[in-house]
Motif scaffolding. Structure first.
Motif, PDB file in Angstrom:
ATOM      1  N   HIS A   1      -1.198   6.029  -4.159  1.00  0.00           N
ATOM      2  CA  HIS A   1      -1.512   6.472  -2.801  1.00  0.00           C
ATOM      3  C   HIS A   1      -0.679   7.679  -2.366  1.00  0.00           C
TER       4      HIS A   1
ATOM      5  N   ASP B   1       2.622   1.946  -3.426  1.00  0.00           N
ATOM      6  CA  ASP B   1       1.746   2.162  -4.573  1.00  0.00           C
ATOM      7  C   ASP B   1       1.745   3.654  -4.926  1.00  0.00           C
TER       8      ASP B   1
ATOM      9  N   ASP C   1      -9.887  -1.808   5.977  1.00  0.00           N
ATOM     10  CA  ASP C   1      -8.647  -2.137   5.282  1.00  0.00           C
ATOM     11  C   ASP C   1      -7.500  -2.109   6.289  1.00  0.00           C
TER      12      ASP C   1
ATOM     13  N   TRP D   1       0.839  -1.201   0.000  1.00  0.00           N
ATOM     14  CA  TRP D   1       0.000   0.000   0.000  1.00  0.00           C
ATOM     15  C   TRP D   1       0.877   1.254   0.000  1.00  0.00           C
TER      16      TRP D   1
ATOM     17  N   GLN E   1      -4.121  -0.557   5.199  1.00  0.00           N
ATOM     18  CA  GLN E   1      -4.071   0.913   5.186  1.00  0.00           C
ATOM     19  C   GLN E   1      -3.914   1.458   6.586  1.00  0.00           C
TER      20      GLN E   1
END
Length: 223
Positions: A16, A13, A186, A10, A189
């Motif tokens: 993000h 990425d 999530d 995450w 996250q």
């Protein structure tokens, strides 16, 4: 391990890191909020602590009163402020709550630093004809600078960690990443947001630790 791997994915990425909800923007919001609260806290606590430390009067009472704030959860203060007219000031409740949280370490360390200055050095300064103001600014303050910076460092790191509560009041910062993760269920996250906050706190700690190492040499040159 799967959760940590997913959190790393995450964080790495590129999607993000951009946009209004991206890590870059949230990190900037967190930095600005922390800096504003730290500056306001220093403007409130340090002048009071320095003057009281120089005079040697009323400092213990001021420190004890400010330390009462440590027993009150910052989140509780934020909730109460949201129910008052202050709650209409946007980021106002968050700033007030965080400032109240940061004042105790600043006030305590600055006062103790001023009082721990060698009284013999102070007496020599008076004997040389220096005024009280000159002694405070040119003798006591430089020699107490390492302790004052320790208080600033503690307050800064605490603010970085606690500023995540801004998200609970609709504000910005890295806390929004964590709350968004909870809302989406999530876990990766949530963990990623926590890692970002921890990493930011460590960076701030390192910056102030380096500054603290340089402070004694500066103080000796001033003396």
């Amino acid at each position: 391990m799967n959760t940590l791997t997913e959190a790393w994915d995450w964080l790495t990425d590129p999607a993000h890191w951009s946009g209004a909800d991206g890590i870059g923007h949230r990190l900037l919001q967190h930095l600005v909020l922390t800096a504003v609260c730290l500056v306001v806290s220093c403007l409130i606590a340090l002048p009071v602590a320095v003057v009281l430390g120089h005079l040697g009067k009323g400092g213990a009472l001021a420190v004890n009163i400010s330390n009462v704030g440590r027993a009150i959860p910052t989140f509780a203060v934020l909730v109460l402020l949201l129910l008052t007219p202050v709650g209409q000031w946007g980021e106002g409740p968050t700033v007030v709550a965080l400032v109240l949280f940061a004042v105790p370490p600043l006030l305590t360390n600055a006062y103790v630093g001023m009082r721990e200055v060698d009284r013999g050095v102070v007496e020599v300064a008076y004997g040389m004809g220096m005024t009280g103001q000159q002694v405070m600014f040119h003798v006591e303050l430089p020699l107490s600078l390492p302790m004052i910076l320790t208080g600033v460092r503690i307050a800064a790191v605490q603010l970085v960690a606690t500023a995540t509560i801004a998200a609970l009041a609709g504000g910005g910062g890295l806390g929004r990443i964590i709350t968004a993760g909870f809302n989406l269920a999530d876990t990766s996250q949530v963990v990623a947001g926590a890692v970002l906050v921890a990493a930011f706190a460590l960076v701030v700690e390192g910056v102030f630790a380096l500054t603290g190492r340089l402070a004694p040499a500066w103080a000796r040159r001033t003396r």
